[in-house]
Design a protein around this motif. Structure first.
Motif, mmCIF file in Angstrom:
data_model
loop_
_atom_site.group_PDB
_atom_site.id
_atom_site.type_symbol
_atom_site.label_atom_id
_atom_site.label_comp_id
_atom_site.label_asym_id
_atom_site.label_seq_id
_atom_site.Cartn_x
_atom_site.Cartn_y
_atom_site.Cartn_z
ATOM 1 N N PRO A 4 -1.501 -5.959 -3.341
ATOM 2 C CA PRO A 4 -0.543 -6.062 -2.237
ATOM 3 C C PRO A 4 -1.182 -5.607 -0.924
ATOM 4 C CG PRO A 4 0.430 -4.906 -4.103
ATOM 5 C CD PRO A 4 -1.037 -5.061 -4.387
ATOM 6 N N GLY A 5 -0.959 -6.340 0.138
ATOM 7 C CA GLY A 5 -1.517 -5.993 1.445
ATOM 8 C C GLY A 5 -3.019 -6.151 1.532
ATOM 9 N N LYS A 6 -3.581 -6.986 0.643
ATOM 10 C CA LYS A 6 -5.046 -7.118 0.579
ATOM 11 C C LYS A 6 -5.681 -7.552 1.892
ATOM 12 C CE LYS A 6 -5.168 -11.837 -1.167
ATOM 13 N NZ LYS A 6 -5.612 -12.686 -2.272
ATOM 14 N N GLU A 7 -4.954 -8.306 2.701
ATOM 15 C CA GLU A 7 -5.519 -8.769 3.971
ATOM 16 C C GLU A 7 -5.703 -7.631 4.969
ATOM 17 O OE1 GLU A 7 -1.270 -8.854 3.675
ATOM 18 O OE2 GLU A 7 -2.667 -10.123 2.591
ATOM 19 N N ASN A 8 -5.061 -6.496 4.719
ATOM 20 C CA ASN A 8 -5.170 -5.340 5.616
ATOM 21 C C ASN A 8 -5.802 -4.125 4.944
ATOM 22 O OD1 ASN A 8 -3.807 -6.630 7.813
ATOM 23 N ND2 ASN A 8 -1.916 -6.368 6.692
ATOM 24 N N CYS A 9 -6.484 -4.317 3.810
ATOM 25 C CA CYS A 9 -7.044 -3.177 3.080
ATOM 26 C C CYS A 9 -8.041 -2.424 3.963
ATOM 27 C CB CYS A 9 -7.652 -3.591 1.753
ATOM 28 S SG CYS A 9 -8.931 -4.832 1.828
ATOM 29 N N ARG A 10 -8.085 -1.102 3.749
ATOM 30 C CA ARG A 10 -8.885 -0.224 4.604
ATOM 31 C C ARG A 10 -10.010 0.451 3.816
ATOM 32 N NH1 ARG A 10 -3.922 2.831 5.574
ATOM 33 N NH2 ARG A 10 -5.248 4.508 4.813
ATOM 34 N N VAL A 11 -11.166 0.499 4.444
ATOM 35 C CA VAL A 11 -12.309 1.244 3.903
ATOM 36 C C VAL A 11 -12.799 2.139 5.029
ATOM 37 C CG1 VAL A 11 -14.625 1.121 2.937
ATOM 38 C CG2 VAL A 11 -12.945 -0.640 2.351
ATOM 39 N N GLU A 12 -12.634 3.441 4.859
ATOM 40 C CA GLU A 12 -13.023 4.388 5.901
ATOM 41 C C GLU A 12 -14.543 4.581 5.946
ATOM 42 O OE1 GLU A 12 -10.880 7.938 4.958
ATOM 43 O OE2 GLU A 12 -8.933 6.938 5.160
ATOM 44 N N LEU A 100 1.585 0.342 4.432
ATOM 45 C CA LEU A 100 1.617 -1.102 4.217
ATOM 46 C C LEU A 100 0.267 -1.677 3.810
ATOM 47 C CD1 LEU A 100 3.814 -2.065 7.296
ATOM 48 C CD2 LEU A 100 4.543 -1.788 4.918
ATOM 49 N N ALA A 101 -0.790 -0.855 3.913
ATOM 50 C CA ALA A 101 -2.129 -1.339 3.590
ATOM 51 C C ALA A 101 -2.785 -0.407 2.572
ATOM 52 C CB ALA A 101 -2.986 -1.407 4.850
ATOM 53 N N PRO A 102 -3.420 -0.966 1.551
ATOM 54 C CA PRO A 102 -4.117 -0.131 0.567
ATOM 55 C C PRO A 102 -5.425 0.414 1.149
ATOM 56 C CG PRO A 102 -4.422 -2.439 0.053
ATOM 57 C CD PRO A 102 -3.499 -2.387 1.232
ATOM 58 N N ARG A 103 -5.818 1.594 0.674
ATOM 59 C CA ARG A 103 -7.088 2.188 1.107
ATOM 60 C C ARG A 103 -7.977 2.384 -0.106
ATOM 61 N NH1 ARG A 103 -7.257 7.826 0.238
ATOM 62 N NH2 ARG A 103 -5.230 8.640 -0.411
ATOM 63 N N LEU A 104 -9.276 2.271 0.117
ATOM 64 C CA LEU A 104 -10.247 2.421 -0.960
ATOM 65 C C LEU A 104 -10.312 3.866 -1.418
ATOM 66 C CD1 LEU A 104 -12.570 1.026 -2.625
ATOM 67 C CD2 LEU A 104 -14.098 2.044 -0.920
ATOM 68 N N ILE A 105 -10.245 4.070 -2.739
ATOM 69 C CA ILE A 105 -10.409 5.389 -3.333
ATOM 70 C C ILE A 105 -11.837 5.555 -3.844
ATOM 71 C CG2 ILE A 105 -9.633 6.944 -5.174
ATOM 72 C CD1 ILE A 105 -7.566 6.479 -2.953
ATOM 73 N N THR A 106 -12.323 4.574 -4.610
ATOM 74 C CA THR A 106 -13.681 4.646 -5.141
ATOM 75 C C THR A 106 -14.166 3.256 -5.535
ATOM 76 O OG1 THR A 106 -15.143 5.858 -6.658
ATOM 77 C CG2 THR A 106 -13.043 5.072 -7.558
ATOM 78 N N ALA A 107 -15.451 3.177 -5.799
ATOM 79 C CA ALA A 107 -16.076 1.936 -6.282
ATOM 80 C C ALA A 107 -17.302 2.319 -7.098
ATOM 81 C CB ALA A 107 -16.489 1.053 -5.108
ATOM 82 N N TYR A 108 -17.554 1.560 -8.146
ATOM 83 C CA TYR A 108 -18.726 1.837 -8.984
ATOM 84 C C TYR A 108 -19.035 0.617 -9.847
ATOM 85 C CZ TYR A 108 -14.905 3.282 -12.114
ATOM 86 O OH TYR A 108 -13.745 3.343 -12.850
ATOM 87 N N PRO A 109 -20.285 0.532 -10.333
ATOM 88 C CA PRO A 109 -20.669 -0.612 -11.150
ATOM 89 C C PRO A 109 -19.968 -0.577 -12.512
ATOM 90 C CG PRO A 109 -22.415 0.999 -11.160
ATOM 91 C CD PRO A 109 -21.392 1.480 -10.179
ATOM 92 N N VAL A 110 -19.706 -1.759 -13.041
ATOM 93 C CA VAL A 110 -19.157 -1.878 -14.384
ATOM 94 C C VAL A 110 -20.333 -2.004 -15.349
ATOM 95 C CG1 VAL A 110 -17.781 -3.309 -15.940
ATOM 96 C CG2 VAL A 110 -17.019 -2.942 -13.576
ATOM 97 N N ILE A 111 -20.423 -1.063 -16.255
ATOM 98 C CA ILE A 111 -21.491 -1.075 -17.252
ATOM 99 C C ILE A 111 -20.916 -1.655 -18.536
ATOM 100 C CG2 ILE A 111 -23.189 0.296 -18.510
ATOM 101 C CD1 ILE A 111 -23.493 0.370 -15.430
#
Length: 112
Positions: A4-12, A100-111
């Motif tokens: 939801p709100g992917k067009e406005n997602c935030r990455v600080e 109204l916009a999701p924010r990034l919490i984390t990201a990591y490779p899928v093993i």
């Protein structure tokens, strides 16, 4: 399901430079080594921010969970990298209560 709100997602910026691309911060150093090996750099942090946003905008939500702060969304799928590879990456986004916009919490490779 789409984020939801992917067009406005935030990455600080701090999330990218101080966490995802910082090899001196444990335990995130492994994530940083992965993203650095894919061609991302702190000097051009917006490349990773934009790749993470595109990841959220082009892949479907795998899992949705509620927390005291809002709803978290896990997304797994390929992510375009500067070195030309498209590794499978998991990103976690949070839609904070009353936002109204999701924010990034984390990201990591899928093993696998």
């Amino acid at each position: 399901m789409e984020l939801p709100g992917k067009e406005n997602c935030r990455v600080e910026k701090r999330k990218v430079t101080d966490y995802l691309l910082n090899t001196s911060r444990m335990p995130a150093a492994a994530k940083a080594r992965f993203f650095l090996s894919c061609g991302f750099t702190p000097a051009h942090w917006t490349l990773l921010a934009n790749a993470l946003k595109a990841h959220a905008q082009t892949n479907n939500v795998l899992k949705k969970t509620s927390s005291e702060y809002g709803i978290k969304y896990d997304i797994v799928g390929p992510m375009d990298c500067p070195d030309g590879r498209t590794p499978r990456v998991r990103t976690v986004w949070q839609m904070d209560t009353d936002e109204l916009a999701p924010r990034l919490i984390t990201a990591y490779p899928v093993i696998e």
